[in-house]
Design a protein around this motif. Structure first.
Motif, short mmCIF file in Angstrom:
data_model
loop_
_atom_site.label_atom_id
_atom_site.label_comp_id
_atom_site.label_asym_id
_atom_site.label_seq_id
_atom_site.Cartn_x
_atom_site.Cartn_y
_atom_site.Cartn_z
N PHE A 25 39.16 108.43 42.19
CA PHE A 25 38.11 108.87 43.12
C PHE A 25 37.96 107.86 44.24
N ASP A 26 37.75 108.38 45.42
CA ASP A 26 37.32 107.59 46.56
C ASP A 26 35.81 107.28 46.36
N PHE A 27 35.25 106.39 47.15
CA PHE A 27 33.84 106.05 46.96
C PHE A 27 32.93 106.77 47.97
N ASP A 28 32.91 106.26 49.25
CA ASP A 28 31.95 106.80 50.24
C ASP A 28 32.26 108.25 50.58
N GLY A 29 31.25 109.08 50.44
CA GLY A 29 31.42 110.50 50.77
C GLY A 29 32.01 111.30 49.62
N ILE A 34 27.10 109.74 51.94
CA ILE A 34 27.17 108.96 53.19
C ILE A 34 25.74 108.64 53.65
N VAL A 35 25.55 107.37 54.01
CA VAL A 35 24.26 106.91 54.53
C VAL A 35 24.51 106.08 55.78
N ASP A 36 23.47 105.89 56.58
CA ASP A 36 23.65 105.16 57.84
C ASP A 36 24.09 103.72 57.63
N ILE A 63 39.42 104.14 44.18
CA ILE A 63 40.31 103.62 45.24
C ILE A 63 39.53 103.76 46.55
N THR A 64 39.05 102.63 47.04
CA THR A 64 38.09 102.68 48.14
C THR A 64 38.56 101.87 49.35
N GLY A 65 37.97 102.18 50.50
CA GLY A 65 38.21 101.38 51.70
C GLY A 65 37.38 100.10 51.71
N ARG A 66 36.39 100.02 50.86
CA ARG A 66 35.54 98.82 50.81
C ARG A 66 36.29 97.65 50.19
N ILE A 127 31.18 95.28 63.47
CA ILE A 127 32.43 95.10 62.72
C ILE A 127 32.09 94.74 61.28
N GLU A 128 32.63 95.49 60.34
CA GLU A 128 32.49 95.14 58.92
C GLU A 128 33.74 94.33 58.54
N ASP A 129 33.51 93.09 58.18
CA ASP A 129 34.62 92.19 57.85
C ASP A 129 34.88 92.31 56.35
N LYS A 130 36.04 92.86 56.01
CA LYS A 130 36.34 93.07 54.59
C LYS A 130 37.45 92.12 54.12
N ILE A 131 37.57 91.01 54.82
CA ILE A 131 38.50 89.91 54.52
C ILE A 131 39.98 90.30 54.78
N TYR A 138 30.66 102.96 64.46
CA TYR A 138 29.93 103.40 65.68
C TYR A 138 28.98 104.55 65.37
N ARG A 139 28.66 104.76 64.09
CA ARG A 139 27.75 105.84 63.68
C ARG A 139 26.42 105.79 64.42
N LEU A 140 25.91 104.57 64.63
CA LEU A 140 24.57 104.44 65.19
C LEU A 140 24.58 104.23 66.71
N GLY A 167 37.88 107.32 60.49
CA GLY A 167 37.04 107.67 59.35
C GLY A 167 35.78 108.31 59.89
N LYS A 168 34.72 108.33 59.09
CA LYS A 168 33.47 108.96 59.51
C LYS A 168 32.69 107.98 60.38
N PHE A 169 32.80 108.15 61.69
CA PHE A 169 32.19 107.24 62.66
C PHE A 169 32.61 105.80 62.42
N PHE A 171 36.39 103.16 62.62
CA PHE A 171 37.83 102.95 62.72
C PHE A 171 38.19 101.87 61.71
N ASN A 172 39.14 102.18 60.84
CA ASN A 172 39.61 101.20 59.86
C ASN A 172 40.85 100.53 60.42
N LEU A 173 40.87 99.21 60.45
CA LEU A 173 41.99 98.45 61.01
C LEU A 173 42.75 97.77 59.88
N ASP A 180 49.02 102.03 51.17
CA ASP A 180 47.89 102.94 51.42
C ASP A 180 47.40 103.50 50.07
N LYS A 181 46.41 104.37 50.15
CA LYS A 181 45.83 104.88 48.90
C LYS A 181 46.85 105.70 48.11
N GLY A 182 47.75 106.39 48.83
CA GLY A 182 48.78 107.19 48.15
C GLY A 182 49.68 106.29 47.31
#
Ligand SMILES: O=P(O)(O)OC[C@H]1O[C@H](O[C@H]2O[C@H](CO)[C@@H](O)[C@H](O)[C@H]2O)[C@H](O)[C@@H](O)[C@@H]1O
Length: 267
Positions: A25-29, A34-36, A63-66, A127-131, A138-140, A167-169, A171-173, A180-182
């Protein structure tokens, strides 16, 4: 194009469920609404309960993007595998690549902070820094739709060669050569020698799983999208408890039948 799981997918679920199958399973969504504010995301209790039971029956993977550090605070159950950064973090045997990803990501963060500062786009962009990877949210922003193309251009100009996944508002870099997740799903399947698998996701990064051969892999996308490669869709996350109940019922039925027949054989 995906078809409705509830209308057309239940027979396929009955076929795919086998003892030892991998349920990912993916996590967000997918398991968390999904939350702000990403820091506020939590697994819905009705889903959490069912995932905890599922993880007792069969290998479960998130398997998450976080990042792993972030996701570990949000899972109140014990899946066998937790894979972070879209497949880059936590894959057994792949740790040797992590330092290289980390160093590239430090340089991107520096360049991007500078470019965003100079561009003076909407201050709500962050920017969310995920190391090992970055997410630019840009959701907000005042006008997220209008911001999308401006921001994409800035990212492409500032970080040429970096993989940009929508992604949902966000961009994942990601490093262009990162798994990848596959690929992550296939590696986990091999690791546990799963006879079949299922994967539920809701976003563009999940499409790398949805594009895998579907012979013994059931794929389900939350929210129907005309361009998805998933086999089935659920209209929204509200359908997850029912989906998990069907899965659990089938899996426990098969496991009980197997146990009963083994007892008969050993009498
Ligand atoms: O692969 P996932 O587990 O689905 O992670 C994808 C991204 O999810 C998060 O962002 C998304 O969810 C946030 C919370 O609901 C929402 O505010 C944001 O707009 C969404 O894009 C997470 O923050 C990212 O790091 C993940 O890459």
């Amino acid at each position: 194009m995906a078809v409705s799981f509830l209308e057309h997918g239940t027979g396929r679920l009955l076929d795919i469920v086998r003892p030892g199958m991998l349920c990912a399973f993916d996590f967000d969504g997918t398991i968390a609404p999904i939350v702000d504010d990403p820091a506020a995301a939590r697994v819905a209790p009705s889903v959490l309960r069912r995932l905890a039971v599922l993880a007792e029956f069969t290998p479960v993977a998130i398997i998450t993007g976080r990042s792993l550090e972030d996701i570990s605070l949000r899972l109140d159950f014990f899946p066998e595998f937790v894979i972070g950064n879209h497949g880059m973090e936590g894959l057994p045997g792949e740790e040797w690549n992590e330092e290289r990803y980390r160093l590239s990501c430090r340089a991107w963060l520096h360049d991007l902070q500078g470019a965003l500062g100079r561009a003076g786009l909407d201050p709500a962009i962050w920017i969310e820094d995920k190391i090992y990877s970055l997410s630019v949210h840009y959701r907000l922003a005042q006008d997220p739709q209008a911001m999308e193309s401006k921001l994409r251009r800035l990212l492409e100009d500032t970080l040429p060669g970096v993989k940009i996944v929508d992604g949902k508002f966000v961009f994942n870099l990601l490093p262009a050569d990162a798994p990848d997740k596959g690929q992550a799903l296939e590696m986990l399947r091999d690791l546990v020698r799963a006879p079949s698998a299922l994967y539920v996701g809701d976003d563009v990064t999940d499409e790398s799983v949805f594009h895998l051969p579907h012979d013994d892999l059931l794929t389900l996308r939350i929210e129907n999208r005309p361009d998805t490669a998933a086999e089935f869709f659920l209209p929204d996350l509200a359908g997850m408890p029912q989906f998990l109940d069907m899965l659990l019922e089938r899996l426990s039925g098969i496991l009980h039948a197997e146990a009963a027949s083994s007892m008969r054989r050993h009498r």
